[in-house]
Design an enzyme around this catalytic site. Structure first.
Site, short mmCIF file in Angstrom:
data_model
loop_
_atom_site.label_atom_id
_atom_site.label_comp_id
_atom_site.label_asym_id
_atom_site.label_seq_id
_atom_site.Cartn_x
_atom_site.Cartn_y
_atom_site.Cartn_z
N ARG A 148 4.32 2.22 6.73
CA ARG A 148 4.94 2.50 5.43
C ARG A 148 6.35 3.00 5.68
O ARG A 148 6.57 3.84 6.57
CB ARG A 148 4.15 3.54 4.64
CG ARG A 148 4.90 4.02 3.41
CD ARG A 148 4.07 4.84 2.50
NE ARG A 148 3.05 4.02 1.85
CZ ARG A 148 2.26 4.45 0.86
NH1 ARG A 148 2.39 5.68 0.41
NH2 ARG A 148 1.37 3.65 0.34
N HIS A 153 3.41 -3.92 -1.62
CA HIS A 153 2.33 -3.08 -1.10
C HIS A 153 1.07 -3.96 -1.04
O HIS A 153 0.14 -3.82 -1.84
CB HIS A 153 2.12 -1.88 -2.03
CG HIS A 153 1.28 -0.78 -1.48
ND1 HIS A 153 0.46 -0.92 -0.37
CD2 HIS A 153 1.10 0.51 -1.91
CE1 HIS A 153 -0.16 0.24 -0.15
NE2 HIS A 153 0.21 1.11 -1.06
N LYS A 180 15.25 11.51 15.39
CA LYS A 180 16.33 11.56 16.40
C LYS A 180 17.19 10.31 16.36
O LYS A 180 18.07 10.13 17.19
CB LYS A 180 15.71 11.69 17.80
CG LYS A 180 14.82 12.89 17.98
CD LYS A 180 14.20 12.84 19.38
CE LYS A 180 12.90 13.61 19.42
NZ LYS A 180 12.08 13.20 20.57
N ARG A 184 -3.86 8.01 0.10
CA ARG A 184 -4.85 6.93 0.11
C ARG A 184 -4.62 5.90 1.20
O ARG A 184 -5.55 5.55 1.93
CB ARG A 184 -4.86 6.18 -1.24
CG ARG A 184 -5.75 6.72 -2.28
CD ARG A 184 -5.13 6.52 -3.61
NE ARG A 184 -3.88 7.27 -3.64
CZ ARG A 184 -3.83 8.57 -3.95
NH1 ARG A 184 -4.90 9.20 -4.32
NH2 ARG A 184 -2.68 9.23 -3.90
N THR A 185 -3.42 5.38 1.29
CA THR A 185 -3.22 4.22 2.17
C THR A 185 -3.43 4.61 3.63
O THR A 185 -4.18 3.96 4.36
CB THR A 185 -1.81 3.63 1.95
OG1 THR A 185 -1.62 3.45 0.55
CG2 THR A 185 -1.66 2.31 2.66
N1 CP Z 1 -1.83 3.84 -3.78
C1 CP Z 1 -1.14 4.41 -2.78
O1 CP Z 1 -0.37 3.75 -2.09
O2 CP Z 1 -1.38 5.74 -2.61
P1 CP Z 1 -0.74 6.64 -1.47
O3 CP Z 1 0.75 6.73 -1.75
O4 CP Z 1 -1.43 7.96 -1.57
O5 CP Z 1 -0.97 5.95 -0.16
#
Ligand code: CP
Length: 306
Positions: free
Chosen positions: A101, A129, A80, A51-52
């Site tokens: 991320r 998040h 590396k 999703r993100t």
């Molecule tokens: N909600 C969320 O962060 O989903 P993903 O891990 O798929 O990005």
């Protein structure tokens, strides 16, 4: 230049503007389809995501911009041994904005110290998040009609669930919010959140074990997955993973207008029979993620619509 590392990096007033812009985009997406023409978003994902990452990319494409990036540490020079600091210095000359991320708490913050483009934390370890939180707030505001005067239950892995931590910080800034924290002993909310946020600001909360007892009083139920990737041993994960399974029987105990949110991905914690319940809004929530990220990209790139 602004970075978004924590859910409270935007003031409540800025957040209201962001959610209002996201709603305007929902009403008239065509109006925004060229506003980032010539701009590039880099998605630097050192950890899996559906999703993100994809909603960030869809957001930039919807705004007329372009995207580049990597979807795992293995396919980048992190494999590396390259540091986050060196990577972001380089990416700063390739893109106008980036979403990162990382499995290590604080990695996007470190990146922001070395970056000359806005850095958005797209999830750092078990910490924060913020863009999931903006998505959650848009969902609650649009479908519940308010962000205050709510009793919000969080259920499942409250220890490692970064979406839970971020949303508690964000909702704590609104009036008359009560939290019901539903988890096994081992997966309780971190002490620093209880002490530094909830107790320090006299925000009402209770910690309970049994979902059925808590559910009748909730306006929002935020279900979470047990975060297998953050456990030190598989035995503990297996013992705890199915502690909570929301099903139609438990939903029958809830208010008629309670909303069920989940950041997804789901594993077993919501039975698929709940998906058809009109109170289950987690797929709508995922859809809202694109619009709120469009609004955030516009804000950070200071796109002026006149
Ligand atoms: N909600 C969320 O962060 O989903 P993903 O891990 O798929 O990005």
């Amino acid at each position: 230049m602004r970075h978004i590392i924590s859910p409270t990096d935007l003031t409540v007033s800025e957040l209201t503007d962001l959610l209002n812009l996201a709603e305007k985009i929902i009403q008239n997406p065509k109006k925004y389809s060229e506003v980032c023409r010539g701009k590039k978003l880099a998605t630097l994902f050192y950890e899996p995501s559906t999703r993100t990452r994809l909603s960030f990319e869809a957001a930039m494409l919807n705004l007329g911009g372009n995207i580049l990036g990597f979807s795992s540490a293995d396919t980048s020079s992190a494999a590396k041994g390259e540091s986050v600091a060196d990577t972001i210095r380089v990416i700063s000359s390739y893109a106008d904005i980036c979403a990162m991320r990382h499995p290590k708490e604080g990695a996007p913050y470190v990146a922001s110290l070395y970056s000359s483009i806005p850095v958005i934390n797209a999830g750092d370890g078990g910490h924060n998040h913020p863009t999931q939180t903006f998505t959650d707030l848009l969902t609650i505001k649009n479908l519940k009609g308010r962000l205050d005067h709510l009793t919000v239950g969080f259920c499942g892995d409250l220890k490692f669930g970064r979406t839970v931590h971020s949303l508690i910080y964000a909702l704590s800034r609104y009036s008359s919010i009560k939290f019901v924290l539903i988890s096994p002993e081992e997966l309780r909310i971190p002490t620093y959140i209880k002490k530094e946020l909830l107790e320090a600001n006299d925000i009402p909360f209770e910690e309970v074990r049994v979902l059925e007892k808590a559910i009748p009083k909730l306006d929002i139920l935020y279900m979470t997955r047990v975060q297998r990737e953050r456990f030190f041993n598989e035995e503990d994960y297996i013992r705890l993973k199915d502690t909570y399974i929301l099903n139609s029987r438990k939903m029958s105990l809830a208010k008629e207008d309670m909303l069920v949110l989940h950041p997804l991905p789901r594993v077993n914690e919501i039975a698929t029979e709940v998906d058809d319940d009109p109170r289950a809004v987690y797929f709508k929530q995922a859809e809202y993620g694109v619009y709120v990220r469009m609004a955030l990209i516009m804000k950070l790139l200071e796109v002026d619509l006149c």
